[in-house]
Motif scaffolding. Sequence first.
Motif, PDB file in Angstrom:
ATOM      1  N   ALA A   1      -7.991  -5.017   3.723  1.00  0.00           N
ATOM      2  CA  ALA A   1      -6.826  -5.893   3.580  1.00  0.00           C
ATOM      3  C   ALA A   1      -7.032  -7.229   4.276  1.00  0.00           C
ATOM      4  CB  ALA A   1      -5.586  -5.202   4.145  1.00  0.00           C
ATOM      5  N   PHE A   2      -7.806  -7.226   5.351  1.00  0.00           N
ATOM      6  CA  PHE A   2      -8.009  -8.457   6.110  1.00  0.00           C
ATOM      7  C   PHE A   2      -9.415  -9.037   5.926  1.00  0.00           C
ATOM      8  CE2 PHE A   2      -4.406  -6.434   8.132  1.00  0.00           C
ATOM      9  CZ  PHE A   2      -3.518  -7.499   8.244  1.00  0.00           C
TER      10      PHE A   2
ATOM     11  N   VAL B   1      -4.187  -1.061   0.754  1.00  0.00           N
ATOM     12  CA  VAL B   1      -4.815  -2.385   0.908  1.00  0.00           C
ATOM     13  C   VAL B   1      -3.880  -3.526   0.508  1.00  0.00           C
ATOM     14  CG1 VAL B   1      -6.656  -3.903   0.071  1.00  0.00           C
ATOM     15  CG2 VAL B   1      -7.206  -1.573   0.786  1.00  0.00           C
ATOM     16  N   PRO B   2      -3.312  -3.542  -0.705  1.00  0.00           N
ATOM     17  CA  PRO B   2      -2.419  -4.652  -1.043  1.00  0.00           C
ATOM     18  C   PRO B   2      -1.160  -4.694  -0.190  1.00  0.00           C
ATOM     19  CG  PRO B   2      -2.372  -2.956  -2.751  1.00  0.00           C
ATOM     20  CD  PRO B   2      -3.495  -2.612  -1.848  1.00  0.00           C
ATOM     21  N   VAL B   3      -0.674  -3.531   0.241  1.00  0.00           N
ATOM     22  CA  VAL B   3       0.518  -3.503   1.101  1.00  0.00           C
ATOM     23  C   VAL B   3       0.204  -4.149   2.444  1.00  0.00           C
ATOM     24  CG1 VAL B   3       2.125  -2.005   2.339  1.00  0.00           C
ATOM     25  CG2 VAL B   3       1.493  -1.464  -0.017  1.00  0.00           C
ATOM     26  N   PHE B   4      -0.909  -3.756   3.050  1.00  0.00           N
ATOM     27  CA  PHE B   4      -1.290  -4.333   4.340  1.00  0.00           C
ATOM     28  C   PHE B   4      -1.598  -5.829   4.220  1.00  0.00           C
ATOM     29  CE2 PHE B   4      -3.102   0.017   5.895  1.00  0.00           C
ATOM     30  CZ  PHE B   4      -1.806   0.489   6.043  1.00  0.00           C
ATOM     31  N   ALA B   5      -2.223  -6.210   3.106  1.00  0.00           N
ATOM     32  CA  ALA B   5      -2.624  -7.604   2.933  1.00  0.00           C
ATOM     33  C   ALA B   5      -1.417  -8.534   2.862  1.00  0.00           C
ATOM     34  CB  ALA B   5      -3.471  -7.750   1.665  1.00  0.00           C
TER      35      ALA B   5
ATOM     36  N   ALA C   1       1.677  -7.652   4.100  1.00  0.00           N
ATOM     37  CA  ALA C   1       2.640  -7.360   5.168  1.00  0.00           C
ATOM     38  C   ALA C   1       2.415  -8.190   6.419  1.00  0.00           C
ATOM     39  CB  ALA C   1       2.584  -5.876   5.518  1.00  0.00           C
ATOM     40  N   GLY C   2       1.173  -8.585   6.659  1.00  0.00           N
ATOM     41  CA  GLY C   2       0.876  -9.299   7.891  1.00  0.00           C
ATOM     42  C   GLY C   2       0.528  -8.342   9.011  1.00  0.00           C
TER      43      GLY C   2
ATOM     44  N   LEU D   1       3.062  -1.678  12.432  1.00  0.00           N
ATOM     45  CA  LEU D   1       4.176  -0.743  12.351  1.00  0.00           C
ATOM     46  C   LEU D   1       3.921   0.319  11.277  1.00  0.00           C
ATOM     47  CD1 LEU D   1       6.906   0.040  13.437  1.00  0.00           C
ATOM     48  CD2 LEU D   1       7.971  -1.622  11.901  1.00  0.00           C
ATOM     49  N   TYR D   2       3.378  -0.108  10.144  1.00  0.00           N
ATOM     50  CA  TYR D   2       3.001   0.850   9.093  1.00  0.00           C
ATOM     51  C   TYR D   2       2.066   1.923   9.646  1.00  0.00           C
ATOM     52  CZ  TYR D   2       4.845  -1.180   4.719  1.00  0.00           C
ATOM     53  OH  TYR D   2       5.655  -1.589   3.693  1.00  0.00           O
TER      54      TYR D   2
END
Length: 209
Positions: free
Chosen positions: A60-61, A139-143, A145-146, A152-153
Motif C-alpha cells: 500500500a505504501f 492494499v487499496p484500503v490501506f493506500a 486510508a493514510g 487503527l485498521y
Amino acid sequence: MNLGVIGQATGLFAVTNIDDILILALFFAQSAGRRGAAVRIVAGQYVGFVGIVVVAVAAAFGATFLPAQAVPYLGLLPLALGVKAAWQAWQAWQAWRSSRERRDDTGEAPAIRRPDGPRAFEVAAVTFANGGDNIGVYVPVFATAGVGATTLYVTVFLALVGIWCLAGRYFATRPFVATTLSRCGHILLPLVLVGVGVLILVEGGVIGL
C-alpha cells in the motif's frame, strides 16, 4: 478514536476471514487434550496474519515484498500440509488396524492414536497462504486510508485475530461439533487444506479448469 474506522475494520476483517473459523475449529479439534497445542495454534494464527498485514501495508505504501505473480503459488503450502495430514491419518489408521489384530484377551479394541496437533509454523503457513484475497482487499484500503487510519485498521485486525481463535475453539468444543470432529476430523482436515490449496491455485490461474 474513530468509531467509523473501527466499524469498517471489523466488517472488513470478518468478510475476509470467515473461512478461517472452520480451519481453526479443525485445528483445535485435532489437538484437543494435547498440552500446549492451543498456544501453538494461536501463535501460528498471529504469525500468519501478521505476515499478511506486513505484505499488504508494504504494498500500500509502495514497497513489494511479495510479487503479485507469486501470490497464487501460496496455494502449494496448504496443499502440501493437507497431503501431509492425509498421510498421518493413513499411518494412524494402519497402526490402529495392526494393533487391533494383536488385541489382547480383554476384547477391547485399541483407540486410534491421533496426531499431536499442528505446529505453529504449519498454522502460520496455512493462514498466510489463505490470505491472498486479504492482501488484494487490504492494499487499496490501506493506500487510501493514510498512516493513522491504517494503524487503527491493523490494531483492530490483531484484536480480532484473538477473537477468531476463541470462536474456533468454541465451535470445536461444542458437544455435537466436538463429537463429529473427533470422529471425522482426521478426514476433514486434509480435505479442507487440500481444497483451500487447490482453490487458491485455480483462482490464481496456476491450474486451469
